[in-house]
Write a protein that holds these residues in place. Structure first.
Motif, PDB file in Angstrom:
ATOM      1  N   LEU A  90       0.831  -1.207   0.000  1.00  0.00           N
ATOM      2  CA  LEU A  90       0.000   0.000   0.000  1.00  0.00           C
ATOM      3  C   LEU A  90       0.865   1.256   0.000  1.00  0.00           C
ATOM      4  O   LEU A  90       0.582   2.219  -0.716  1.00  0.00           O
ATOM      5  N   ARG A  91       1.934   1.269   0.804  1.00  0.00           N
ATOM      6  CA  ARG A  91       2.813   2.433   0.817  1.00  0.00           C
ATOM      7  C   ARG A  91       3.487   2.628  -0.526  1.00  0.00           C
ATOM      8  O   ARG A  91       3.604   3.752  -1.024  1.00  0.00           O
ATOM      9  N   ALA A  92       3.906   1.503  -1.141  1.00  0.00           N
ATOM     10  CA  ALA A  92       4.566   1.606  -2.448  1.00  0.00           C
ATOM     11  C   ALA A  92       3.608   2.133  -3.509  1.00  0.00           C
ATOM     12  O   ALA A  92       3.995   2.951  -4.363  1.00  0.00           O
ATOM     13  N   LEU A  93       2.348   1.695  -3.488  1.00  0.00           N
ATOM     14  CA  LEU A  93       1.382   2.156  -4.479  1.00  0.00           C
ATOM     15  C   LEU A  93       1.004   3.615  -4.241  1.00  0.00           C
ATOM     16  O   LEU A  93       0.734   4.350  -5.200  1.00  0.00           O
ATOM     17  N   ARG A  94       0.973   4.047  -2.971  1.00  0.00           N
ATOM     18  CA  ARG A  94       0.680   5.459  -2.695  1.00  0.00           C
ATOM     19  C   ARG A  94       1.779   6.368  -3.232  1.00  0.00           C
ATOM     20  O   ARG A  94       1.524   7.516  -3.582  1.00  0.00           O
ATOM     21  N   ARG A  95       2.999   5.834  -3.301  1.00  0.00           N
ATOM     22  CA  ARG A  95       4.095   6.649  -3.826  1.00  0.00           C
ATOM     23  C   ARG A  95       4.039   6.784  -5.345  1.00  0.00           C
ATOM     24  O   ARG A  95       4.743   7.608  -5.922  1.00  0.00           O
ATOM     25  N   SER A  96       3.200   5.961  -6.013  1.00  0.00           N
ATOM     26  CA  SER A  96       3.048   6.041  -7.479  1.00  0.00           C
ATOM     27  C   SER A  96       1.567   6.184  -7.815  1.00  0.00           C
ATOM     28  O   SER A  96       0.949   5.261  -8.358  1.00  0.00           O
ATOM     29  N   PRO A  97       0.952   7.333  -7.496  1.00  0.00           N
ATOM     30  CA  PRO A  97      -0.499   7.463  -7.678  1.00  0.00           C
ATOM     31  C   PRO A  97      -0.941   7.363  -9.137  1.00  0.00           C
ATOM     32  O   PRO A  97      -1.997   6.814  -9.434  1.00  0.00           O
ATOM     33  N   ALA A  98      -0.118   7.871 -10.062  1.00  0.00           N
ATOM     34  CA  ALA A  98      -0.517   7.818 -11.473  1.00  0.00           C
ATOM     35  C   ALA A  98      -0.578   6.366 -11.948  1.00  0.00           C
ATOM     36  O   ALA A  98      -1.562   5.941 -12.581  1.00  0.00           O
ATOM     37  N   PHE A  99       0.475   5.610 -11.663  1.00  0.00           N
ATOM     38  CA  PHE A  99       0.486   4.197 -12.060  1.00  0.00           C
ATOM     39  C   PHE A  99      -0.664   3.442 -11.403  1.00  0.00           C
ATOM     40  O   PHE A  99      -1.341   2.629 -12.046  1.00  0.00           O
ATOM     41  N   THR A 100      -0.892   3.711 -10.120  1.00  0.00           N
ATOM     42  CA  THR A 100      -1.957   3.013  -9.399  1.00  0.00           C
ATOM     43  C   THR A 100      -3.325   3.307 -10.006  1.00  0.00           C
ATOM     44  O   THR A 100      -4.134   2.400 -10.220  1.00  0.00           O
ATOM     45  N   LEU A 101      -3.577   4.585 -10.324  1.00  0.00           N
ATOM     46  CA  LEU A 101      -4.871   4.956 -10.896  1.00  0.00           C
ATOM     47  C   LEU A 101      -5.065   4.330 -12.275  1.00  0.00           C
ATOM     48  O   LEU A 101      -6.145   3.794 -12.578  1.00  0.00           O
ATOM     49  N   ILE A 102      -4.021   4.366 -13.100  1.00  0.00           N
ATOM     50  CA  ILE A 102      -4.131   3.775 -14.438  1.00  0.00           C
ATOM     51  C   ILE A 102      -4.378   2.281 -14.336  1.00  0.00           C
ATOM     52  O   ILE A 102      -5.243   1.718 -15.027  1.00  0.00           O
ATOM     53  N   ALA A 103      -3.628   1.607 -13.475  1.00  0.00           N
ATOM     54  CA  ALA A 103      -3.756   0.155 -13.353  1.00  0.00           C
ATOM     55  C   ALA A 103      -5.149  -0.238 -12.881  1.00  0.00           C
ATOM     56  O   ALA A 103      -5.776  -1.153 -13.434  1.00  0.00           O
ATOM     57  N   ILE A 104      -5.660   0.448 -11.860  1.00  0.00           N
ATOM     58  CA  ILE A 104      -6.982   0.100 -11.335  1.00  0.00           C
ATOM     59  C   ILE A 104      -8.055   0.378 -12.389  1.00  0.00           C
ATOM     60  O   ILE A 104      -8.997  -0.406 -12.557  1.00  0.00           O
ATOM     61  N   SER A 105      -7.911   1.486 -13.125  1.00  0.00           N
ATOM     62  CA  SER A 105      -8.914   1.818 -14.143  1.00  0.00           C
ATOM     63  C   SER A 105      -8.922   0.785 -15.267  1.00  0.00           C
ATOM     64  O   SER A 105      -9.995   0.328 -15.692  1.00  0.00           O
ATOM     65  N   VAL A 106      -7.738   0.408 -15.759  1.00  0.00           N
ATOM     66  CA  VAL A 106      -7.665  -0.573 -16.840  1.00  0.00           C
ATOM     67  C   VAL A 106      -8.252  -1.903 -16.390  1.00  0.00           C
ATOM     68  O   VAL A 106      -9.031  -2.551 -17.107  1.00  0.00           O
ATOM     69  N   LEU A 107      -7.908  -2.322 -15.167  1.00  0.00           N
ATOM     70  CA  LEU A 107      -8.424  -3.597 -14.664  1.00  0.00           C
ATOM     71  C   LEU A 107      -9.926  -3.529 -14.426  1.00  0.00           C
ATOM     72  O   LEU A 107     -10.638  -4.503 -14.674  1.00  0.00           O
ATOM     73  N   ALA A 108     -10.408  -2.401 -13.918  1.00  0.00           N
ATOM     74  CA  ALA A 108     -11.849  -2.271 -13.678  1.00  0.00           C
ATOM     75  C   ALA A 108     -12.627  -2.375 -14.983  1.00  0.00           C
ATOM     76  O   ALA A 108     -13.668  -3.045 -15.053  1.00  0.00           O
ATOM     77  N   ILE A 109     -12.116  -1.740 -16.042  1.00  0.00           N
ATOM     78  CA  ILE A 109     -12.796  -1.827 -17.340  1.00  0.00           C
ATOM     79  C   ILE A 109     -12.769  -3.262 -17.850  1.00  0.00           C
ATOM     80  O   ILE A 109     -13.789  -3.819 -18.275  1.00  0.00           O
ATOM     81  N   GLY A 110     -11.591  -3.877 -17.817  1.00  0.00           N
ATOM     82  CA  GLY A 110     -11.468  -5.240 -18.345  1.00  0.00           C
ATOM     83  C   GLY A 110     -12.261  -6.257 -17.563  1.00  0.00           C
ATOM     84  O   GLY A 110     -13.001  -7.066 -18.129  1.00  0.00           O
ATOM     85  N   ILE A 111     -12.130  -6.224 -16.230  1.00  0.00           N
ATOM     86  CA  ILE A 111     -12.844  -7.198 -15.393  1.00  0.00           C
ATOM     87  C   ILE A 111     -14.342  -6.930 -15.419  1.00  0.00           C
ATOM     88  O   ILE A 111     -15.153  -7.861 -15.446  1.00  0.00           O
ATOM     89  N   GLY A 112     -14.736  -5.644 -15.431  1.00  0.00           N
ATOM     90  CA  GLY A 112     -16.159  -5.318 -15.465  1.00  0.00           C
ATOM     91  C   GLY A 112     -16.821  -5.793 -16.748  1.00  0.00           C
ATOM     92  O   GLY A 112     -17.880  -6.425 -16.721  1.00  0.00           O
ATOM     93  N   ALA A 113     -16.195  -5.510 -17.894  1.00  0.00           N
ATOM     94  CA  ALA A 113     -16.769  -5.942 -19.177  1.00  0.00           C
ATOM     95  C   ALA A 113     -16.821  -7.461 -19.262  1.00  0.00           C
ATOM     96  O   ALA A 113     -17.821  -8.043 -19.703  1.00  0.00           O
ATOM     97  N   THR A 114     -15.746  -8.121 -18.821  1.00  0.00           N
ATOM     98  CA  THR A 114     -15.720  -9.581 -18.889  1.00  0.00           C
ATOM     99  C   THR A 114     -16.770 -10.188 -17.961  1.00  0.00           C
ATOM    100  O   THR A 114     -17.440 -11.168 -18.322  1.00  0.00           O
ATOM    101  N   SER A 115     -16.937  -9.622 -16.769  1.00  0.00           N
ATOM    102  CA  SER A 115     -17.939 -10.148 -15.830  1.00  0.00           C
ATOM    103  C   SER A 115     -19.352  -9.952 -16.367  1.00  0.00           C
ATOM    104  O   SER A 115     -20.209 -10.828 -16.205  1.00  0.00           O
ATOM    105  N   ALA A 116     -19.599  -8.798 -17.015  1.00  0.00           N
ATOM    106  CA  ALA A 116     -20.937  -8.552 -17.566  1.00  0.00           C
ATOM    107  C   ALA A 116     -21.271  -9.555 -18.663  1.00  0.00           C
ATOM    108  O   ALA A 116     -22.362 -10.144 -18.672  1.00  0.00           O
ATOM    109  N   ILE A 117     -20.335  -9.754 -19.593  1.00  0.00           N
ATOM    110  CA  ILE A 117     -20.591 -10.715 -20.668  1.00  0.00           C
ATOM    111  C   ILE A 117     -20.679 -12.123 -20.100  1.00  0.00           C
ATOM    112  O   ILE A 117     -21.502 -12.936 -20.542  1.00  0.00           O
ATOM    113  N   PHE A 118     -19.851 -12.426 -19.092  1.00  0.00           N
ATOM    114  CA  PHE A 118     -19.915 -13.764 -18.483  1.00  0.00           C
ATOM    115  C   PHE A 118     -21.280 -14.016 -17.855  1.00  0.00           C
ATOM    116  O   PHE A 118     -21.786 -15.147 -17.889  1.00  0.00           O
ATOM    117  N   SER A 119     -21.902 -12.990 -17.285  1.00  0.00           N
ATOM    118  CA  SER A 119     -23.217 -13.190 -16.677  1.00  0.00           C
ATOM    119  C   SER A 119     -24.232 -13.641 -17.719  1.00  0.00           C
ATOM    120  O   SER A 119     -25.122 -14.456 -17.428  1.00  0.00           O
TER     121      SER A 119
END
Length: 884
Positions: A90-119
């Motif tokens: 958590l401390r390491a990710l707080r030190r890289s907020p841009a990377f953390t935000l991009i990573a979470i956003s990309v994963l949220a889009i990918g996992i969200g779309a895949t979960s919706a189609i999987f349903s």
């Protein structure tokens, strides 16, 4: 020369273990010199003291002779190393907020779309059917000569019911629209007429009252009705006293005897209520096919045994009744095998593959970003390794960070996936999914999303973790972090990841361009002239309403005359079947001159139909008002019919023998000769299929029908005709319902809605893929320029022009793009054949679509590479040469 504070160096010598002391002090001294060059001696000394006390605090926190390395903490009695790893992550990710935000956003889009189609995939293809022992439920069809499946005639069904030895229960049914009078209100309802064993076949019990009893499908005993739970709630407000109440269906009193369970498939189907199917005298025929049958196998009976028993029954019927059943057989299908339309199955498979590729693309991009971040953290890893952190612990810490990111992305992905799922449910037509499909973001989807989150975290975290664990301690401690270059294997891995991104993006773009071209072809289909101005309306009339066909003729003649007089109506017609919605009847036919047999669709229309629809007459004449009862029976055939049966002849004047349709009854009359008087262009009847199906048209005056639809052409906005239309009909009969009022354009929109949604989804996936590929190319080129700053400075100092430097970077990007496109295009050529069933008017290997995808991706990739290339060309040689 300025030197580091001696007191700080003395403290480090006393605190650090001998194995790591010299390397750590040497590393700090080189960093100190770099800070002196950039900021001066005073900031450098403050920096040196901060680093010293950071190491001392880490040592004091552990009570050991070395500080914690990258979150490595010795397990004190009762200590939780996993919790400590998470805190450090958590401390390491707080030190890289841009990377953390991009990573979470990309994963949220990918996992969200895949979960919706999987349903949807889970609800339609994977979830067990909500019936008792669904593998024992089968559909039964008649098999015509040269065909595979056909609806069933009444007497054949009754023979199956009485003579079979393999079914526990068998039921026939047909859908119907009915008028319902209840609580002083008359409305149209969607109903089914089914034989008494219908609910026993499915193994469904009622939540109120009871289902049909044996014998209630006999004439005189069939005035009972079962309601769906949703209809009971919506129409009767969930009245607990509904059982025993009387309602009027098609002007006949019926007693409500039961309500089906809430949330059952019957709530999601088209029917709102069910009446017993009691056969009248006019329905006891073998030549009129109109029923669908379903049955439950007896315990222990195999499908092969059932087929053998029913084939024997079909052979006997064929032998005993050759006039209607010669060479007819029986087809049996398991319920799970026929519920899902093949196009729907392929659509779901393609969409799931698309979102899966998108998720892989996102993970690849994140792995690239994580590799770049890992390079920036190399000094941190080296120091920690020098202080005693094991390779396994460093790898585990990197993986902990990536899994933590993917867990956050998965949580957001579930929320976005739920919203996407609900949106898709609202956009899809109600008929598109089988009624048995349960689409929900339940524990199954949650488990799938959790698995995706963990898997993606490991997937994009493995590359940086692997390289972090392979750090060269001795070499890295001697080199300055500001000038150290990534090793050759890391650069190679980043290039491979970019190639993979481009290949996956190419595959998605190729599929998207094919679907877009297919959809545009579909939208361009000419259904009618000015379909936005064509208004349709159903005139539901039960068979019992007219005691004689002449009454039906008079009623519809009056309706058409009244509607044609409405201001704003330029043309009006009556038809037994609306455009795109299929031929109302399929009729066997025989040619009098040659005795050749065939078949075609049959539609009764008013003479004004062709003009109202805008269907051009190719030869001969159309139907006229003089084509009435008592005159020569005439038909107009479509162009597909003429080309099939009169390829080298003139069809005009020829006679076709077709059995007469007896209005209001489920039987056909004797064969009568129909004279062909005209040939009309092919109407789009069975959806938007480019292959025109064979069909013939007769006048409703010569072949009256009881359930017809109106077709009106408006001079302006057709919505202004709705109220006058209803008023005109109700002036003729106040109890006549006017249903399904919509334009022909709206009918077409309903047909293309699933294709529109599928194309839109794949287009969104491809746009995201294109963006991720551009980001990947940009990141790799920027990283390459940063790592080659010294080399570029040397080239510039030796006289290399800006154009050559730009070309150096662009060539590298072009090489990666070219390899990725080659791989992606080869995969697309192989994979798009899998999409053939979803394409309309476009071949799977359409060069225009594939070429457009490749050109777009190449352009975006090279534009993304041009930005860092220009930055490389602007590097100051003097500054670049001082980097080392």
């Amino acid at each position: 020369m300025t030197r580091p504070p001696r007191a700080a160096a003395w403290l480090l010598e006393r605190v650090l273990p001998r194995g790591a002391r010299d390397a750590a002090i040497g590393d700090l001294n080189e960093e100190f010199a770099a800070v002196v060059r950039d900021a001066g001696s005073a900031p450098a000394r403050r920096w040196y003291w901060i680093q010293t006390f950071s190491l001392i605090r880490a040592f004091a926190a552990e009570g050991r002779r070395r500080p914690a390395a990258l979150g490595e903490i010795s397990a004190r009695p009762g200590g939780d190393t996993m919790t400590q790893d998470l805190r450090y992550a958590l401390r390491a990710l707080r030190r890289s907020p841009a990377f953390t935000l991009i990573a979470i956003s990309v994963l949220a889009i990918g996992i969200g779309a895949t979960s919706a189609i999987f349903s949807f995939v889970d609800g339609v293809l994977l979830r067990p059917l909500p019936y008792r022992e669904p593998d024992r439920i089968v559909f039964l069809w008649e098999r015509p000569p040269g065909g595979s499946r056909n609806v069933i005639s009444t007497l054949n069904y009754l023979d199956w019911q009485q003579q079979n030895q393999v079914f526990e229960s068998i039921s026939a049914g047909t859908s119907a629209s009915m008028t319902m009078a209840a609580n002083g209100e008359v409305s149209q309802v969607r109903a089914s007429r089914v034989s008494a064993g219908y609910f026993r076949v499915y193994g469904v019990a009622t939540t109120l009252g009871r289902a049909f009893s044996p014998g209630e499908d006999q004439p005189g005993k069939n005035n009972v009705v079962v309601l769906s739970y949703r209809f009971w709630q919506q129409r009767f407000g969930g009245d607990p006293g509904i059982v025993g109440r009387t309602i009027a269906l098609d002007r006949e009193p019926c007693v409500v005897i039961g309500v089906l369970p809430a949330g059952s498939p019957f709530d999601r189907g088209s029917s709102q209520l069910w009446r017993p199917l009691a056969f009248g005298p006019g329905e006891l025929t073998r030549d009129y096919h109109w029923l669908r049958a379903i049955a439950r196998l007896k315990p222990g009976i195999t499908l092969e045994a059932a087929r053998a028993n029913m084939d024997a029954i079909a052979a006997r019927i064929s032998r005993d009744y050759p006039a209607s059943n010669k060479d007819w057989g029986i087809t049996i299908d398991r319920l799970p095998d026929v519920l899902v339309d093949p196009t729907l199955r392929r659509s779901l498979e393609v969409l799931l593959a698309g979102v899966g590729l998108l998720l892989v693309l996102g993970c690849t991009n994140l792995a690239n970003l994580a590799l770049a971040r890992g390079t920036a953290r190399e000094r941190e890893v080296v120091v920690c390794a020098a202080l005693g952190a094991s390779r396994g612990r460093i790898v585990r810490q990197f993986l902990t960070e990536s899994v933590l990111l993917s867990a956050a992305g998965g949580a957001l992905g579930l929320a976005s996936g739920y919203m996407m799922m609900r949106g898709l449910q609202l956009l899809l037509p109600s008929y598109y999914l089988p009624r048995e499909a349960v689409i929900a973001m339940d524990w199954r989807a949650f488990a799938f999303a959790a698995g995706l989150a963990i898997g993606t975290g490991l997937l994009f975290g493995l590359a940086p973790a692997f390289h972090a664990g392979r750090v060269d301690l001795a070499g890295s401690m001697r080199a300055s972090s500001r000038t150290a270059t990534a090793d050759r294997s890391r650069r190679r891995l980043r290039d491979i990841l970019v190639i993979a991104e481009i290949a996956v993006s190419c595959l998605l773009l190729a599929g998207a361009t094919l679907l877009v071209r297919s959809f545009l072809q579909m939208r361009g289909v000419d259904v009618a002239r000015d379909p936005d101005r064509l208004l349709t309306a159903g005139l539901l009339t039960p068979d019992s309403r007219f005691s004689h066909p002449d009454q039906a003729r008079a009623f519809f003649r009056t309706v058409l005359e009244r509607v044609q007089g409405i201001p704003g109506v330029t043309a009006a017609a009556l038809t037994a079947g609306l455009p795109l919605e299929g031929w109302p009847d399929g009729m066997p036919l025989r040619f009098a001159e040659s005795n050749v047999r065939g078949g075609a669709g049959f539609k009764s229309i008013s003479p004004s139909y062709f003009n109202t629809l805008g269907l051009p007459l190719l030869r001969g004449r159309g139907l006229t008002d003089q084509d009435r009862k008592g005159t020569t029976p005439v038909i107009v055939v479509n162009d597909a019919f003429a080309k099939r049966y009169f390829e080298n002849q003139d069809p005009l004047g020829k006679h076709v023998l077709i059995q007469e349709i007896v209005p209001g009854q489920r039987r056909l009359g004797p064969e009568i000769p129909w004279q062909i008087v005209g040939v009309v262009a092919n109407e789009r009847t069975n959806g938007l299929s480019p292959q025109g199906s064979r069909g013939v048209y007769s006048s409703i005056e010569q072949t009256p029908m009881y359930g017809l639809s109106l077709l009106l052409r408006a001079s302006g906005d057709p919505s202004f005709l709705v109220a006058p239309l209803k008023a005109a009909i109700h002036e003729i009969d106040p109890e006549q319902p006017v249903t399904d009022i919509r334009t022909v354009a709206a009918i077409k929109d309903e047909f293309v809605a699933p294709d529109r949604l599928r194309t839109w989804l794949f287009g969104v996936f491809s746009a995201i893929a294109l963006l991720l590929a551009a980001v990947g190319i940009y990141g790799v080129m920027s990283y390459s320029v940063a790592q080659r700053t010294h080399e570029i400075g040397v080239r510039a100092a030796l006289g290399a022009s800006r154009g050559r430097i730009v070309g150096l970077v662009i060539r590298h990007a072009a090489l990666l793009t070219g390899v990725g496109l080659a791989i992606g295009m080869a995969a697309a050529i192989a994979a798009t054949r899998w999409m053939a069933a979803l394409l309309f008017g476009v071949q799977p290997r359409d060069p225009v679509s594939l070429g457009a995808a490749a050109l777009l991706l190449a352009t975006v990739s090279l534009v993304a590479a041009y930005v860092p290339a220009r930055r490389a060309a602007r590097i100051d040689p003097i500054h670049a040469l001082r980097v080392d």
